[in-house]
Design an enzyme around this catalytic site. Structure first.
Site, PDB file in Angstrom:
ATOM      1  N   CYS A   4      41.128  35.903  39.621  1.00  0.00           N
ATOM      2  CA  CYS A   4      40.203  36.805  40.311  1.00  0.00           C
ATOM      3  C   CYS A   4      39.813  37.996  39.440  1.00  0.00           C
ATOM      4  O   CYS A   4      40.522  38.354  38.498  1.00  0.00           O
ATOM      5  CB  CYS A   4      40.800  37.183  41.663  1.00  0.00           C
ATOM      6  SG  CYS A   4      41.282  38.853  41.907  1.00  0.00           S
ATOM      7  N   CYS A  18      44.499  39.330  39.424  1.00  0.00           N
ATOM      8  CA  CYS A  18      43.186  39.949  39.243  1.00  0.00           C
ATOM      9  C   CYS A  18      43.119  40.732  37.943  1.00  0.00           C
ATOM     10  O   CYS A  18      44.010  41.527  37.631  1.00  0.00           O
ATOM     11  CB  CYS A  18      42.871  40.878  40.416  1.00  0.00           C
ATOM     12  SG  CYS A  18      42.685  39.951  41.941  1.00  0.00           S
TER      13      CYS A  18
END
Ligand code: N1C
Length: 275
Positions: free
Chosen positions: A181, A100
């Site tokens: 992400c 992420c």
């Protein structure tokens, strides 16, 4: 001085000569075959050693298991007939963890990107994951009817699309992109006419695999040089935006290569917002 007397002996001698030549040729064939076999075995062994050494260094994986999953994709197969799905068991053996806000894609900017990521621990490229780091810069393929791994004379992409190495990069790139992400970054090349090429792995595989439920934004860093060819208004970048789901926020910024290098060398520079 009758030459007739000598003829049988000459015949015998020349027969022995032929016999010795045949034996010598046979011996040479045997020696060459053994040497060739040993060389082949060595090629598999040294490739496997590189693979497992890099895998062990990465840590956290059962490298024998990863090797078996890798090998089954291409061993004994025509090197032009290895589809990307052949590597599905490999991905299952070493799955991608979601990354992420740190994921970094690239296309035609490999050196700039890796020079930067080597200096500063801000982004994760595919080469920072187990499979990317183990197979980077390697060439391999199999052959029908053989259990060996070959490291030379493997077909190139120009020659056949579904080749062993290309299908590997297609498959791992797909897995890496699916796991992306948060805010993602991609460095594209502003020194070429088409920074976003539809036939590149970034254009044909990664962008199509972005999961809009996980990915918030895609931030393009267009790496420029003095005599730059493309900027953020480049038509190919319009194609890129069209490919993205509406919910993925798109940005593009032109950044000189010198500035990227300066960001990499400055220990105080923040990770994301240096450019
Ligand atoms: O075809 P590309 O670039 O657009 O592929 C780059 C894209 C990156 O975002 C990576 O995540 O796809 C991934 N990737 C690699 O990580 C990688 N390492 C080495 C794709 N290809 C990779 N290679 C080799 O470079 C491989 O042999 C492939 O064919 C080239 C693609 O480089 P590119 O055209 O500059």
């Amino acid at each position: 001085m009758e030459p007739v007397e000598y003829r049988p002996r000459q015949k015998k001698r020349s027969r022995r000569c032929v016999f010795l030549t045949v034996v010598a040729v046979l011996l040479l064939i045997v020696v060459l075959a053994v040497a060739f076999g040993v060389a082949l075995g060595r090629s598999t062994e040294s490739f496997k050693t590189t693979f497992t050494d890099r895998c062990e260094k990465f840590g956290g994986y059962d490298c024998e298991k990863v090797w078996s999953a890798f090998e089954q994709a291409y061993v004994g197969k025509d090197p032009c007939k290895v589809p990307m799905e052949a590597y599905d068991p490999l991905i299952a053996a070493a799955p991608f963890q979601p990354v992420c806000n740190r994921v970094m894609f690239w296309s035609k900017t490999k050196d700039v990107v890796h020079e930067f990521t080597a200096k500063k621990d801000c982004f994760t490229t595919l080469e920072d994951t187990l499979l990317g780091s183990v197979l980077d810069h390697l060439t391999w393929c199999g052959k029908e009817g053989s259990t060996e791994t070959f490291t030379s004379d493997c077909p190139e992409w120009k020659y056949c699309e579904n080749n062993t190495v290309r299908s590997f990069w297609n498959r791992v790139s797909a897995g890496f992109a699916e796991a992306a992400c948060g805010d993602a970054t991609a460095m594209l090349n502003g020194s070429i006419a088409t920074p976003f090429a539809l036939d590149s792995i970034f254009g044909s595989i990664e962008v199509k695999r972005f999961d809009h439920k996980k990915m918030k934004s895609l931030n393009i860093v267009l790496v420029t040089q003095e005599n730059n060819v493309s900027d953020c208004t480049n038509p190919s970048l319009k194609n890129l935006q069209k490919e993205l789901d509406d919910s993925i926020h798109y940005t593009c910024k032109e950044v000189s290569e010198a500035q990227i290098q300066a960001c990499g060398s400055d220990p105080e520079a923040p990770c994301g917002a240096c450019w």
